[in-house]
Design a protein around this motif. Structure first.
Motif, PDB file in Angstrom:
ATOM      1  N   LEU A   1     -29.091 -11.391  29.267  1.00  0.00           N
ATOM      2  CA  LEU A   1     -27.978 -12.063  28.591  1.00  0.00           C
ATOM      3  C   LEU A   1     -26.936 -12.535  29.590  1.00  0.00           C
ATOM      4  CD1 LEU A   1     -27.572  -9.735  25.496  1.00  0.00           C
ATOM      5  CD2 LEU A   1     -28.426 -12.066  25.523  1.00  0.00           C
TER       6      LEU A   1
ATOM      7  N   ILE B   1     -28.006 -15.888  30.663  1.00  0.00           N
ATOM      8  CA  ILE B   1     -28.557 -16.629  29.523  1.00  0.00           C
ATOM      9  C   ILE B   1     -28.448 -18.142  29.723  1.00  0.00           C
ATOM     10  CG2 ILE B   1     -26.379 -16.618  28.219  1.00  0.00           C
ATOM     11  CD1 ILE B   1     -29.622 -15.929  26.493  1.00  0.00           C
TER      12      ILE B   1
ATOM     13  N   LEU C   1     -26.951 -11.700  21.094  1.00  0.00           N
ATOM     14  CA  LEU C   1     -26.892 -13.164  21.169  1.00  0.00           C
ATOM     15  C   LEU C   1     -25.834 -13.691  20.212  1.00  0.00           C
ATOM     16  CD1 LEU C   1     -30.648 -14.226  21.318  1.00  0.00           C
ATOM     17  CD2 LEU C   1     -28.941 -14.560  23.089  1.00  0.00           C
TER      18      LEU C   1
ATOM     19  N   LEU D   1     -25.414 -20.832  23.129  1.00  0.00           N
ATOM     20  CA  LEU D   1     -26.858 -20.643  23.239  1.00  0.00           C
ATOM     21  C   LEU D   1     -27.597 -21.971  23.031  1.00  0.00           C
ATOM     22  CD1 LEU D   1     -29.045 -18.500  23.612  1.00  0.00           C
ATOM     23  CD2 LEU D   1     -29.090 -18.231  21.135  1.00  0.00           C
TER      24      LEU D   1
ATOM     25  N   SER E   1     -30.471 -22.852  19.994  1.00  0.00           N
ATOM     26  CA  SER E   1     -30.285 -21.562  19.321  1.00  0.00           C
ATOM     27  C   SER E   1     -31.198 -21.416  18.101  1.00  0.00           C
ATOM     28  CB  SER E   1     -28.826 -21.391  18.919  1.00  0.00           C
ATOM     29  OG  SER E   1     -28.450 -22.437  18.052  1.00  0.00           O
TER      30      SER E   1
END
Lengths: 872, 208
Positions: free
Chosen positions: A429, A432, A488, A496, A499
């Motif tokens: 993460l 990410i 997340l 993100l 996503s």
């Protein structure tokens, strides 16, 4: 060109041992008649100085194609060796030092600046900072007796300050320019400029026999490397010092005394005596500095560190191959590949700080970009990567490289961590933005949604990791996936990339587990995942119909919702249509509605029918059209029955339907009811139930009976409505009158077939009770019944009939006829119950008549008496 | 990992080939190399040792013993808090040189420098006849000059860790606020972790 150079061919071939540094040609052919002593690179210009005073200017016309555009002598009077070229790029000037004379040159043309006098007796100079405000450079100029701080503009060189420090041979100022690390005479010393204090440290040459050229070079931001030794041919020491003159690293042992030492990060490059070999040391903590690479050439060459780096394309091909993104899971598109290559090529900007030069030509000496040096995926690479990926990146290229290494870092962590746990998830993460989290999901062996691209350099490694079944390193993979999804959403919900597909990939893992466990809660998943989840659940439609319905209700996808209701629960379908009739899509056609209604009514109950009727009402359907469009006759009949058939067409349809149905039912009934009829007929119990009742009791549970009863009743109604008076289908199919007895009221039947026929039917069935009910005060009928019963040869039947129906025998003649018919085999006692009341009644009647006769006689006598009295 | 880390600059001095680098190699890497190349200039190595609640980071300057590099020695022992003056128990000349280094250190090095006199190559003493430097003589020098004294074998590892431990115990450790205190030395009950897998040292032993 002299004879020597003709005799000895110039070797341009460098022998470079395996290592980090690579040599690449910039200009392979330079004039061989010179010995070159210094070089600088400025934009697309290369300036080269020689030991004989020649100054050469090369210009890069095209990429990688340098052309000699000028060649001048520093000193027209006599050849003087060029000791150094110092660029002053901010003011487009350069300082050239030649045998003590410092002259300003114009840039980029590299011509002497007019009207600026040369400065003499300079042994060395150190460029300090540039002041934007005054547009001038500060510089230390070293002479035999003084250190001068000068300011240099494009127009003049002005002495700002003088320090009374003598005999400096070589010096490097500290960052704040308050002290110098210098070689004074034969000693390295620290010089505090403010108080002009010189602190000797140690000797340049350890013996007085041989003088060695001092070397002072910056090592990092606040340290210096100096060399000391015994002679040019013996090994010597490179000592790394700080501003306090303390040695801070272990000794760098150099093979022989160098001409030049250059520091490139943790690497020390030494041009060994003789200038045919460059030795490269790595300075590593807790290890002796070691030689990691050598660069050799048979022709002497020099090395220099440029003031400003230039961009080299030397590693572009390899870098592009590593850095360009390729599909891990996606369609490979040629044009996308080309785009990627072009994009990466635009970003790559590998800076080269060093040049090696000589008669052999001019070459770049460049350290391979870090990512090209990674050859091990072992655990020991992790700390190396970690230190690199935490460094600040400024250029796009650095960012690109860092992203690649961060990606590699998490891949290596995934490989080497004992368990795939929350710590690893946290690490992923953290990166990410560069490492698509779906790669981790891929490595764990799960399906991925969306296109998954990774750097080409990591493709094979990723596939290899994928094959390792790393999922076995997870103690609780579902827990990990749930944690990942939670994190997340908590930490990178906005940033993100792709996503929807990331969450979809995670949701499908959770979903499949839930399916395996037999549970699935819609709220657990992302709305964006519903479509795929529905697709997945559709594989197990029966088990997960409720979840599917919930999903379709959330997504307001009416069509698939109707489809699943259609397949699983017709009643619910009609119910849904009723409650959502205003939201039905245009694609939901009348034909579909008709089919749905038909299907629902096929296996209907009262509620369904009620719902259908309500739906018809809600949708304001044209009933006639609806009915006409229904193909299934059963459904059509059901609707007609519920809605009522008014037209002749519908009635005729119903009539035909019932007719056909009744025919079938009747034949089935006959097949199944043969035995009970015979049983009934042969049963001579006078008090047995009527035939109709008997049939009901015996066949009542049979659907054929119910059907016959129901359909027959309906058929009769339709016949009535259609006014069909003759030729009823029942006549055709019910030769034995069983059906008609069953379904028809006796009075109706009597009306249709007549009393005589009706009596015959019941007599033939020995339906004593019904026959009795049909008896009339009709002598013929009674006699007919008695005849039939007598034919049965059953005393009980005849006696019970006569006993029970005495009231019907009022006529003496009839009685006599009956008595005459009774065979003598029947004893009188058996008939006492019948005869006794008859005889008593007869007796009573005679007696009553005699009384009446007496009364009348008495009355007559009285009347006569009255008349006589009147006559008198 | 301890958060209280004290750095100790330590220099090894002694005649060439007495085993200075071997002592350092044993201490830092628990290793030994036969026929080690002579040191040029000086090597720099570090090693962390946990002592009670404190960590000592030894910054070790392993100097060259050859006379050629003698002039550089002051560069290395300048500001050193500890020094190992090493001699070879089988070479009396090396003990003479050790005496010289002890004297120079007392004269030139920082005040309060902790000096350990180390007689190395004990593994070569198959019999007492092999010994050329008497232990008593070395002990006497140690007492006179206020030195720590150990006889070691870098080859077998005997007493090597103990030398550094003793130095660590003798040097006042920094408090977390940077001040020094004697109270933070490892006590007899305190655990001393050399952070070595095959640590054979006895923290309570003393070669003095």
């Amino acid at each position: 060109m002299n004879d020597d150079t003709k005799e000895k061919p110039i070797s341009t071939a460098f022998e470079v041992t395996d290592g980090l540094y690579a040599v690449s040609p910039l200009i392979e052919n330079v004039p061989h008649e010179y010995e070159y002593s210094c070089i600088e690179y400025y934009g697309q210009h290369i300036y080269l100085g020689s030991t004989s005073g020649a100054l050469l200017h090369y210009y890069e016309l095209d990429v990688g194609n340098f052309t000699l555009i000028s060649e001048v002598n520093f000193n027209e009077d006599r050849p003087t060796g060029i000791d150094g070229i110092t660029l002053l790029p901010k003011i487009d000037r350069a300082l050239v030092l030649s045998e003590g004379r410092l002259k300003m040159f114009l840039l980029p043309e590299f011509a002497p600046a007019s009207n600026i006098p040369s400065i003499m007796n300079i042994t060395e100079l150190s460029l300090l900072e540039f002041c934007e405000k005054t547009q001038c450079y500060s510089c230390f100029l070293y002479t035999k007796n003084l250190v001068k701080r000068v300011s240099i503009t494009s127009k003049e060189i002005k002495v700002e300050q003088k320090y009374n420090i003598k005999r400096i041979r070589k010096a490097i100022p500290s960052k704040d320019a308050k002290l110098l690390m210098a070689a004074v005479d034969n000693s390295y010393s620290i010089i505090h400029l403010e108080n002009e204090l010189v602190t000797p440290l140690f000797k340049v040459s350890e013996t007085d026999d041989e003088e060695l050229s001092p070397i002072v070079t910056n090592f990092g931001k606040s340290e210096y490397i100096v060399t000391c030794g015994i002679s040019n041919d013996q090994n010597c020491m490179g000592l790394i010092l700080n501003d306090d003159g303390e040695i801070t690293h272990g000794t760098v042992v150099i093979e022989n005394y160098p001409l030049t030492v250059i520091v490139d990060n943790l690497y020390v490059l030494s041009e060994l005596h003789g200038s045919k070999c460059l030795q490269i040391h790595l300075i590593k903590e807790n290890n002796d500095p070691v030689v990691i690479q050598n660069v050799r050439n048979q022709t002497p060459f020099h090395i220099t560190k440029l003031q400003t780096p230039f961009i080299t394309r030397q590693f572009n091909k390899e870098l592009i191959e590593k850095l360009r993104y390729v599909p891990l899971i996606a369609e490979e598109l040629q044009f996308r590949e080309e785009q990627e290559k072009a994009y990466v090529a635009r970003q790559i900007a590998v800076e080269c700080h060093m040049i090696i030069y000589g008669k052999c030509g001019i070459y770049s000496l460049c350290r391979k970009p870090f990512l090209l040096t990674i050859s091990s995926y072992g655990e020991d690479t992790l700390p190396i990567l970690k230190s690199f990926i935490t460094e600040e990146s400024q250029s796009n290229y650095q960012l690109l490289q860092k992203s690649y290494l961060q990606f590699l870092y998490v891949l290596l962590l995934t490989l080497h961590m004992e368990h795939i746990d929350k710590d690893l998830i946290d690490a992923w993460l953290k990166y990410i933005d560069v490492a698509d989290i779906r790669v981790l999901i891929y490595l764990l062996g799960f399906d991925i949604y969306g296109d998954l691209w990774i750097p080409n350099g990591l493709l094979a490694f990723s596939k290899k990791l994928h094959s390792l079944k790393l999922v076995h390193k997870c103690n609780d993979v579902l827990n990990i996936i749930q944690y990942l999804k939670f994190q997340l959403k908590e930490t990178c919900s906005d940033s993100l990339k792709d996503s929807a597909n990331v969450y979809l990939s995670l949701d499908l893992i959770l979903l499949r587990d839930n399916i395996a466990k037999g549970s699935s809660n819609v709220d657990e998943y992302e709305a964006t995942s519903y479509q795929e989840i529905a697709k997945e659940l559709s594989k197990h439609k029966k088990e997960h119909s409720e979840t599917l319905i919930a999903i379709y209700e959330k997504t307001k996808e009416v069509t698939p919702l109707l489809e699943i209701l259609r397949q699983t629960d017709q009643k619910r379908l009609i119910n849904y249509l009723n409650t959502h009739f205003q939201e039905l899509p245009d694609t939901y056609s009348k034909e579909m509605l008709t089919d749905d209604i038909s299907s629902a009514l096929k296996d209907y109950n009262d509620d369904t029918v009620s719902d259908v009727l309500q739906l018809i009402n809600n949708l304001n359907l044209d009933v006639k059209r609806l009915i006409s469009s229904i193909e299934d006759p059963d459904t059509k009949v059901l609707l007609l029955e519920k809605l009522g058939a008014s037209s002749t067409q519908d009635l005729t349809f119903l009539y035909e339907y019932y007719k056909a149905k009744l025919t079938v039912l009747n034949s089935k009934l006959i097949e199944s009811s043969n035995l009970p009829i015979t049983e009934y007929i042969t049963n001579m119990t006078y008090n047995k139930s009527p035939f109709k009742e008997y049939l009901k009791n015996k066949l009542g549970e049979k659907k054929e009976y119910e059907g016959c009863f129901d359909v027959g009743t309906k058929l009769l109604k339709i016949e009535k409505a259609l006014n069909i008076k003759e030729g009823s289908i029942i006549d055709d199919i019910d030769a034995s009158f069983v059906l008609r007895i069953m379904i028809t009221d006796i009075s109706v039947l009597k009306e249709k077939i007549g009393f005589e026929k009706l009596l015959d039917i019941y007599l033939s069935r020995n339906d004593f009770a019904t026959v009795e009910s049909l008896l009339q005060a009709n002598d013929k009928v009674v006699l007919k019944v008695i005849d039939h019963y007598l034919s049965l040869n059953n005393t009980r039947v005849i006696s019970q009939f006569l006993n029970k129906n005495t009231c019907c025998i009022n006529d003496s003649g009839l009685l006599i006829e009956i008595l005459e018919k009774i065979p003598p085999t029947i004893q009188i006692s058996v008939l006492s119950g019948f005869l006794f009341p008859l005889l008593r009644r007869k007796d009573e009647s005679t007696y009553n008549l005699q009384i009446k006769k007496g009364i009348l006689r008495h009355r007559t006598q009285n009347i006569n008496n009255i008349e006589r009295c009147l006559e008198l | 990992m301890n958060s209280n880390v004290t750095s100790i600059k330590l220099v090894l001095l002694g005649e060439a080939a007495v085993g200075k680098s071997s002592i350092v190699l044993r201490f830092v890497s628990n290793d030994f190399a036969e026929n080690k190349e002579p040191t040029i200039g000086a090597a720099f190595l570090t090693q962390r040792v946990n002592m009670a609640d404190h960590t000592i980071k030894f910054e070790i300057w392993d100097t060259a013993g050859q006379e050629r590099f003698a002039s550089l020695a002051p560069m290395y022992y300048r500001n050193a808090q500890a020094a190992l003056v090493v001699y070879d128990v089988t070479k009396p000349q090396s003990f003479i040189k050790a005496r010289h280094w002890v004297k120079e250190l007392h004269e030139q090095a920082s005040k309060g420098i902790v000096i350990a006199l180390v007689g190395n190559k004990m593994d070569l003493l198959e019999s007492e006849e092999d010994r050329k430097v008497a232990k008593e003589e070395a002990e006497k020098l140690s007492q006179e000059e206020n030195l720590l004294f150990f006889e070691t074998s870098a080859k077998t590892g005997d007493n090597v860790n103990e030398v550094f431990l003793a130095i660590g115990e003798k040097i006042p450790l920094k408090k977390s606020d940077g001040s020094n205190t004697d109270g933070l030395r490892g006590t007899e009950d305190g655990r001393i972790d050399l952070n070595k897998p095959d640590d054979t040292s006895n923290p309570n032993s003393c070669g003095c």
